[in-house]
Write an enzyme that holds these catalytic residues in place. Structure first.
Site, PDB file in Angstrom:
ATOM      1  N   HIS A 154       0.828  -1.176   0.029  1.00 17.32           N
ATOM      2  CA  HIS A 154       0.115   0.121   0.157  1.00 17.32           C
ATOM      3  C   HIS A 154       0.862   1.241   0.059  1.00 17.32           C
ATOM      4  CE1 HIS A 154      -2.828  -2.621   2.463  1.00 17.32           C
ATOM      5  NE2 HIS A 154      -3.237  -2.859   1.122  1.00 17.32           N
TER       6      HIS A 154
ATOM      7  N   TYR B  91       1.457   1.316  13.749  1.00 18.23           N
ATOM      8  CA  TYR B  91       2.336   2.082  13.016  1.00 18.23           C
ATOM      9  C   TYR B  91       2.101   3.520  13.239  1.00 18.23           C
ATOM     10  CZ  TYR B  91      -1.173   1.009   9.491  1.00 18.23           C
ATOM     11  OH  TYR B  91      -2.464   0.830   8.979  1.00 18.23           O
TER      12      TYR B  91
ATOM     13  N   ASP C 208      -6.482  -6.179  -2.086  1.00 20.17           N
ATOM     14  CA  ASP C 208      -5.042  -6.654  -2.320  1.00 20.17           C
ATOM     15  C   ASP C 208      -4.896  -7.488  -3.441  1.00 20.17           C
ATOM     16  OD1 ASP C 208      -4.332  -4.804  -0.296  1.00 20.17           O
ATOM     17  OD2 ASP C 208      -3.868  -6.080   1.137  1.00 20.17           O
TER      18      ASP C 208
END
Length: 181
Positions: free
Chosen positions: A62, A131, A168
């Site tokens: 991504h 993250y 994805d």
């Protein structure tokens, strides 16, 4: 904190100094001044994210073509194989990738600057992945590179096929994807 270079100079592994004994451990997971010194610039993080995934889940690759995100990633439970792919056409490492195993045991973090695609494969039964991002999530600008694009040639430590989201599964080859200047 110890900075470990990777084959792509702008992507670095950060190893915190961990203080542990029979009671457990302590480490400073983020320090703005030390991080800026490590990556050579101040980065203002605007968003923290947490995902949990099962073994064999592959998320990525991504990126956001506008409002690109730098990401500081780590695993607090389990283990992942984390990958960054350079999408900056002007870079000498354009199209190259680097992969690092991040685990709750090694407590390593990976800095992936703006201009890179990012993905990870879960190696443990489950993994909690945290993250920080330098830009807000903007779904209208999100793009996805095919995890198995032979032009990139990522050597994923797979046992069979990965578990991918519908999004994805639609990832584009690098040659057909939006890239950075």
């Amino acid at each position: 904190m110890k900075i470990v270079p990777t084959e792509i100079p702008d992507v670095v592994v950060i190893e915190p100094k961990v203080f542990g004994d029979a009671r457990g451990f302590f480490f400073e997971s983020f320090n703005s001044a030390q991080f800026a010194a490590a990556v050579g610039r101040r980065v203002d993080f605007v968003q923290d994210n947490h995902s949990r995934s099962a073994k064999g889940v592959l998320r990525g690759l991504h990126y956001q073509i506008h409002r690109p995100q730098g990401k500081l990633v780590r695993v607090v439970r389990g283990a992942v194989f984390d990958v960054a792919v350079d999408l900056r056409r002007s870079s000498p490492t354009f199209g190259r990738w680097v992969g690092v195993e991040l685990t709750e045991g090694n407590q390593r973090q990976l800095w992936i600057p703006e201009g890179f695609a990012h993905g990870f494969l879960v190696l443990s039964d489950t993994a909690d992945f945290l993250y920080k991002t330098s830009e807000y999530y903007a779904p209208e600008y999100e793009r996805c590179i095919a995890w198995n694009d032979p032009a990139i040639g990522i050597d994923w430590p797979l046992e069979g096929l990965p578990n991918l989201s519908a999004k994805d599964q639609q990832g584009l080859p690098l040659a057909d994807a939006d890239q950075f200047p």
